[in-house]
Design an enzyme around this catalytic site. Structure first.
Site, PDB file in Angstrom:
ATOM      1  N   LYS A 117     -21.807  17.769  14.625  1.00  0.00           N
ATOM      2  CA  LYS A 117     -22.127  18.482  13.670  1.00  0.00           C
ATOM      3  C   LYS A 117     -22.970  19.646  14.866  1.00  0.00           C
ATOM      4  CE  LYS A 117     -22.949  17.403   9.033  1.00  0.00           C
ATOM      5  NZ  LYS A 117     -24.703  16.943   8.297  1.00  0.00           N
ATOM      6  N   ARG A 122     -22.198   8.620   7.309  1.00  0.00           N
ATOM      7  CA  ARG A 122     -21.536   9.272   7.134  1.00  0.00           C
ATOM      8  C   ARG A 122     -21.362   9.855   8.385  1.00  0.00           C
ATOM      9  NH1 ARG A 122     -19.842  14.528   6.341  1.00  0.00           N
ATOM     10  NH2 ARG A 122     -18.132  14.540   4.948  1.00  0.00           N
TER      11      ARG A 122
HETATM   12  C1  7PJ Z   1     -22.912  15.734   4.816  1.00  0.00           C
HETATM   13  C2  7PJ Z   1     -22.054  15.145   3.696  1.00  0.00           C
HETATM   14  C3  7PJ Z   1     -23.952  14.886   4.812  1.00  0.00           C
HETATM   15  C4  7PJ Z   1     -23.576  13.873   2.797  1.00  0.00           C
HETATM   16  C5  7PJ Z   1     -21.219  16.808   4.334  1.00  0.00           C
HETATM   17  C6  7PJ Z   1     -19.852  17.697   7.695  1.00  0.00           C
HETATM   18  C7  7PJ Z   1     -20.412  18.933   6.993  1.00  0.00           C
HETATM   19  N1  7PJ Z   1     -22.815  14.911   2.917  1.00  0.00           N
HETATM   20  N2  7PJ Z   1     -21.169  16.949   3.367  1.00  0.00           N
HETATM   21  N3  7PJ Z   1     -24.483  14.486   4.351  1.00  0.00           N
HETATM   22  N4  7PJ Z   1     -22.015  16.784   5.443  1.00  0.00           N
HETATM   23  N5  7PJ Z   1     -24.210  12.642   1.980  1.00  0.00           N
HETATM   24  O1  7PJ Z   1     -19.835  16.997   7.298  1.00  0.00           O
HETATM   25  O2  7PJ Z   1     -20.151  18.781   9.107  1.00  0.00           O
HETATM   26  O3  7PJ Z   1     -24.369  14.822   5.666  1.00  0.00           O
HETATM   27  S1  7PJ Z   1     -19.260  17.820   4.566  1.00  0.00           S
END
Ligand code: 7PJ
Length: 284
Positions: free
Chosen positions: A218, A252
């Site tokens: 990010k 994640r």
């Molecule tokens: C996240 C997500 C996060 C959860 C995305 C990216 C954007 N779901 N979906 N937490 N980020 N739970 O992967 O940069 O931080 S999409």
């Protein structure tokens, strides 16, 4: 140690550059595109992913919304391909009640909603699936959220929001043990907001509710390290490791192999083994 949620994008405009959907030669739901997703999934599973988070709607800053039908056309073939090939839990990144119902019927194990079930009908749909749900905080919406994030007290506001969403789900009849929360790093947050939330991770969730954390590649990693997206692996792993130390139940990530190694090191230092913790039971 936290579970590792590997990111499996099923969108044409993923910012992180895993590049599965470049160009019109890879139509949604078919052919080389699906082969590419399956190959990437196989790699993530082999590298140690406990869950695969499949997303058919890009929520990167500036992204436009997509229809339920487009989301389903992206996600359902991927779920079908993964459930028939791999012994891995599938999480689906969606805010749509219709998508929640259909992916649950197709074998998804977790709903991951960056809008924390705030869409009309989403709580009811999620409750009816009986699946665990990750409730994430976001200020604004993906189209505009990074324009001017503002908070009086970011930690208090995110904590209160997460507690209110957990309470709303409980009021709708969802079992408390099915809920997870996520402060939503980068979703309507400056670097300072993100860092304050990371420091506060141990106290961000209502008591007993597991925390999911996602930093992978990010902007905050770029802001700290000065690196472009392609060179953010090391910074991302460092943040995942810190989140693990601060009690995250799930991280994640795009870079599963690197994260898995770092978490094994932490497990060895902290516990003298690489055994996993009680969060396993919660997700299964
Ligand atoms: C996240 C997500 C996060 C959860 C995305 C990216 C954007 N779901 N979906 N937490 N980020 N739970 O992967 O940069 O931080 S999409």
């Amino acid at each position: 140690m936290p579970l590792i949620m590997g990111i499996l994008n099923a969108t044409p405009d993923s910012f992180s550059g895993d590049g599965l959907f470049a160009g019109d030669a890879c139509p949604e739901g078919r052919g080389p595109y699906l082969d590419g997703v399956v190959a990437r999934a196989a790699m993530l599973v082999a590298q140690g992913a406990d869950l695969l988070d499949v997303g058919g709607e890009s929520t990167r800053p500036g992204a436009a919304p997509v229809s339920d039908d487009v989301e389903l056309a992206r996600v359902l073939p991927v779920i079908a391909a993964l459930t028939s090939r791999f012994d891995v839990l599938i999480s689906v990144d969606t805010s749509s009640p219709k998508v929640m119902r259909e992916v649950a019927a197709a074998g998804a194990a977790l709903i991951n909603d960056v809008r924390a079930l705030r869409r009309s009908g989403a709580i009811e749909a999620a409750a009816a699936t009986g699946l665990p749900v990750c409730l994430m905080h976001m200020q604004g919406d993906p189209g505009t959220m990074q324009a001017s994030p503002h908070y009086g007290d970011v930690v208090a506001e995110v904590r209160d929001f997460l507690a209110a969403r957990v309470a709303a789900c409980a009021a709708a009849g969802m079992a408390p043990e099915l809920l997870l929360v996520d402060p939503g790093f980068g979703f309507g947050k400056t670097l300072e907001h993100n860092l304050a939330l990371l420091r506060a991770l141990p106290d961000i969730a209502p008591p007993g509710v597991p925390v999911v954390a996602g930093f992978s590649r990010k902007r905050m990693v770029g802001e700290i390290t000065g690196r472009p997206v392609a060179d953010r692996v090391h910074g991302s792993v460092a943040l995942a490791l810190l989140a693990a130390r601060l009690g995250a139940a799930v991280v994640r990530v795009h870079d599963v192999a690197a994260t898995a190694d770092a978490l094994k090191i932490l497990a060895a230092v902290e516990h003298g083994s690489t055994a996993r913790g009680p969060i396993d039971e919660l997700i299964q």
